[in-house]
Motif scaffolding. Structure first.
Motif, mmCIF file in Angstrom:
data_model
loop_
_atom_site.group_PDB
_atom_site.id
_atom_site.type_symbol
_atom_site.label_atom_id
_atom_site.label_comp_id
_atom_site.label_asym_id
_atom_site.label_seq_id
_atom_site.Cartn_x
_atom_site.Cartn_y
_atom_site.Cartn_z
ATOM 1 N N ALA A 35 0.813 -1.214 0.000
ATOM 2 C CA ALA A 35 0.000 0.000 0.000
ATOM 3 C C ALA A 35 0.849 1.267 0.000
ATOM 4 N N ARG A 36 2.077 1.193 0.509
ATOM 5 C CA ARG A 36 2.904 2.392 0.547
ATOM 6 C C ARG A 36 3.205 2.906 -0.866
ATOM 7 N N PHE A 37 3.135 2.027 -1.855
ATOM 8 C CA PHE A 37 3.460 2.418 -3.220
ATOM 9 C C PHE A 37 2.284 3.099 -3.923
ATOM 10 N N LEU A 38 1.162 3.274 -3.228
ATOM 11 C CA LEU A 38 0.026 3.998 -3.772
ATOM 12 C C LEU A 38 0.056 5.486 -3.425
ATOM 13 N N TYR A 39 0.912 5.870 -2.476
ATOM 14 C CA TYR A 39 0.890 7.249 -1.983
ATOM 15 C C TYR A 39 1.154 8.277 -3.084
ATOM 16 N N ASP A 40 2.076 8.003 -3.985
ATOM 17 C CA ASP A 40 2.373 8.985 -5.034
ATOM 18 C C ASP A 40 1.139 9.276 -5.877
#
Length: 305
Positions: free
Chosen positions: A126-131
């Motif tokens: 999920a951290r890779f969705l922040y951008d």
């Protein structure tokens, strides 16, 4: 499963009442809680082609949650929770996702573009969705659970979210300094630390120290605290999307969390909007602007089942 006491006494075997299997992780809890409060709710995640994955699908079916799963070859994440007679619980979490697991943008971008708030659980993928969330200009919240303020895994979630939830269990007496660090080093507008029967603490940019939000007396006997934090988050987000101020949102969260403690199992009895309003009175009139074409209250959360 119900146990006689926590910690469990050391023994070769320990007789317990019949075990209950169900979808009980934080992602389903927040999604179900928001849907029960009338918010149009979307939910994207990985599950396995297995029995636990079937339980997740069955629990979300007919709930009003727009569930869009992807099948992971590694199976469905799961946990075992031990619940004491006083409602306290301890969970053993099987975090089976490999570090390289990623959710393809073509799966999550369409619902993201319809959302006006995103809630992200602390799964590594999920951290890779922040951008993409930031590029779309969407407000985002997360739940760090029992973060001690030190473990690196949680830090990006803490510093890239507008609303940050966590419990006081991990940081203990350092919780106020952890809350200040999140607020001052990240983009958070508010940090909320739940403390079970001790209430919750709210820290915003206007505060010098965390404000205590008293606990709400549950509407019945406390039998299981599983899912109370997810219910708190759902109540808080409901208030936020309705235009209520932060302290009132925290009070709504407290009502929802207390309600969750009165039923056995996780996310088995969800508070509805009428019950929430009955506890705190009608919501003030507020205008909330949604993204073009977005249903009112649309939420997306890439979270565990």
């Amino acid at each position: 499963m119900s146990v006689g006491a926590l910690p469990v006494p050391l023994a070769d075997s320990y007789p317990v009442p019949p075990l209950h299997e169900g979808a009980g992780h934080t992602g389903t809890g927040v999604a179900l809680g928001c849907a029960a409060l009338g918010l149009t709710t979307g939910f994207v995640d990985f599950i396995g082609d297995d029995h636990p994955g079937t339980l997740v699908r069955e629990r979300l079916a007919g709930s009003g949650v727009d569930f869009r799963p992807l099948i992971s070859p590694h199976g469905t994440r799961r946990a075992v929770s031990l619940v004491a007679p006083d409602g306290r619980r301890m969970s053993f979490y099987d975090a089976r996702d490999p570090a390289e697991l990623r959710m393809p943008p073509e799966h999550y971008l369409p619902p993201l573009r319809r959302a006006r708030h995103v809630h992200v659980s602390i799964m590594n993928f999920a951290r890779f969705l922040y951008d993409d969330i930031e590029a779309l200009g969407l407000p985002v919240s997360t739940d760090l659970h029992d973060w001690d303020g030190l473990t690196d895994h949680h830090r990006e979630f803490a510093l890239r979210s507008d609303l940050v939830f966590l419990s006081t269990a991990g940081a203990g007496e350092r919780i106020a300094s952890v809350m200040r660090e999140i607020l001052h080093e990240g983009r958070a507008q508010a940090v909320i630390a739940t403390a079970g029967a001790g209430g919750a603490y709210l820290l915003s940019a206007d505060d010098r120290t965390p404000r205590l939000v008293p606990a709400v007396v549950p509407p019945g006997p406390v039998v299981d605290s599983s899912g109370a934090g997810d219910a708190f988050t759902s109540g808080f987000l409901y208030g936020r999307l309705a235009g209520r101020d932060l302290e009132e949102c925290a009070r709504l969260g407290a009502v929802a969390g207390a309600h969750a403690c009165t039923s056995r199992g996780t996310h088995t009895d969800l508070i509805g909007r009428e019950e929430l309003h009955a506890a705190l009175g009608p919501a003030p009139q507020a205008t909330v602007t949604a993204a073009p074409g977005a249903p009112a209250g649309q939420l997306l959360r890439p979270t565990p089942p």
